[in-house]
Design an enzyme around this catalytic site. Structure first.
Site, PDB file in Angstrom:
ATOM      1  CE  LYS A   1      -5.504 -50.085  -1.184  1.00  0.00           C
ATOM      2  NZ  LYS A   1      -5.705 -51.397  -0.580  1.00  0.00           N
TER       3      LYS A   1
HETATM    4  C1  PLP Z   1      -5.875 -54.648   4.207  1.00  0.00           C
HETATM    5  C2  PLP Z   1      -7.142 -54.159   3.603  1.00  0.00           C
HETATM    6  N1  PLP Z   1      -8.200 -53.940   4.403  1.00  0.00           N
HETATM    7  C3  PLP Z   1      -9.377 -53.499   3.909  1.00  0.00           C
HETATM    8  C4  PLP Z   1      -9.543 -53.264   2.546  1.00  0.00           C
HETATM    9  C5  PLP Z   1     -10.851 -52.766   2.029  1.00  0.00           C
HETATM   10  O1  PLP Z   1     -10.766 -51.383   1.711  1.00  0.00           O
HETATM   11  P1  PLP Z   1     -11.630 -50.763   0.545  1.00  0.00           P
HETATM   12  O2  PLP Z   1     -13.048 -51.090   0.836  1.00  0.00           O
HETATM   13  O3  PLP Z   1     -11.362 -49.293   0.623  1.00  0.00           O
HETATM   14  O4  PLP Z   1     -11.164 -51.359  -0.729  1.00  0.00           O
HETATM   15  C6  PLP Z   1      -8.462 -53.475   1.680  1.00  0.00           C
HETATM   16  C7  PLP Z   1      -8.579 -53.222   0.244  1.00  0.00           C
HETATM   17  O5  PLP Z   1      -8.254 -52.184  -0.217  1.00  0.00           O
HETATM   18  C8  PLP Z   1      -7.246 -53.925   2.224  1.00  0.00           C
HETATM   19  O6  PLP Z   1      -6.192 -54.155   1.426  1.00  0.00           O
END
Ligand code: PLP
Length: 314
Positions: free
Chosen positions: A159
């Site tokens: 991330k």
């Molecule tokens: C690109 C992306 N995909 C998926 C998610 C969903 O991830 P999570 O459920 O861990 O927040 C997020 C958000 O964090 C995101 O930014």
């Protein structure tokens, strides 16, 4: 959305104020995107504020750092504890937590290895990410002309701030064309994810979600929904999803920390199912919200209660 911020910020082991939380313009991350982050919700529950899946979010931050050879000067336990303390110090019932680790001020140039690592945790109030009506009625989305980055270019499992330049292109295109959100395809043309959400499709009683190899972020809400769907007896496959399945699906929904479980009512102006949230989306949304809001038993240990002494907080 303006930041409705909370006063206290955690910085490298100390608490400072929101105003004090500033950086110099020569900060490496500003020039070369050397920044990693997390997004975590702390929910208002009958037992006090509770952070959702704190361990998994902290683990993902540590994994992002490992991928980018960034040695975080804090342990997982210290970071998790800092988030619990931040919620307490800000004295809030619920909030969004944003841990951020980046390469700071020092050397200039692409090589980041000599720059100091700064870790901050911010807290703010974040309502319904895709709009107040979104959770109830669903959103209108498009398939983006921007693809998700190819494997072995930028690591989708990290991330990292850099990934969000791709997300911004997807989001801006969607909004400019009158949609709430955009869905990106991977470089093979299969469905990947939204600009800030994972995606699920329901068709003929089976739930589908793209696999990790489709350049998706390993979403923690995604993982929670998979767990709940299996618990509730749904058939579920992680497999490549052709674009056209979005158009002929019975239901489509997004998952994410910010978006929670948001139904999708149309894709590229083609109505999904009956054009309103379907029964599977409803059932999963209900079960998810009951758990995170402390209205159902936390059987998976997903909530960390912030009012308990830190050692006992889990
Ligand atoms: C690109 C992306 N995909 C998926 C998610 C969903 O991830 P999570 O459920 O861990 O927040 C997020 C958000 O964090 C995101 O930014």
């Amino acid at each position: 959305m303006a930041v409705n911020n909370y006063e206290h910020v955690w910085h490298n082991g100390k608490f400072i104020t929101w105003r004090e939380a500033t950086v110099h313009v020569s900060t490496h991350a500003l020039h070369y995107a050397s920044s990693l982050f997390e997004g975590i919700r702390c929910y208002d529950t009958p037992h006090g504020p509770a952070i959702f899946r704190l361990k998994e979010h902290t683990d993902r931050l540590v994994n992002s750092a490992k991928i980018y050879r960034m040695e975080l000067p804090y342990t997982r336990e210290q970071l998790a504890q800092a988030m619990v303390e931040l919620v307490r110090l800000n004295n809030v019932k619920h909030c969004y937590l944003r841990p951020l680790a980046f390469r700071g001020e020092g050397e200039m140039g692409v090589n980041p290895l000599k720059n100091p690592i700064e870790v901050y945790i911010l807290a703010w109030a974040w309502g319904k990410y895709l709009g107040d009506e979104a959770l109830r009625n669903g959103v209108d989305v498009c398939v983006s002309s921007w693809q998700r980055f190819a494997p072995n270019t930028l690591p989708a499992m990290a991330k990292a701030a850099s990934n969000y330049m791709n997300s911004q292109l997807i989001k801006m295109e969607a909004i400019t064309n009158g949609y709430t959100e955009g869905i990106s395809l991977d470089t093979n043309g299969y469905v990947s994810e939204g600009s800030g959400e994972n995606i699920f499709v329901v068709r003929d009683g089976r739930i589908y979600t793209p696999p990790m190899s489709a350049s998706v972020l390993p979403g923690i809400t995604r993982d929670s929904v998979v767990t709940l769907a299996l618990e509730m007896g749904y058939a579920l496959s992680e497999q490549n999803i052709p674009r056209e399945l979005l158009y002929i699906a019975n239901e489509v929904f997004f998952t994410g920390t910010a978006a929670e479980i948001t139904p999708i009512r149309s894709v590229d102006r083609i109505v999904v199912g009956k054009g309103k949230p379907g029964p599977v989306t409803h059932a999963l949304q209900d079960r998810f919200l009951q758990i995170v809001q402390g209205r159902a038993e936390d059987k998976y240990g997903w909530l960390t209660l912030c009012n308990l002494p830190v050692a006992a907080a889990r």
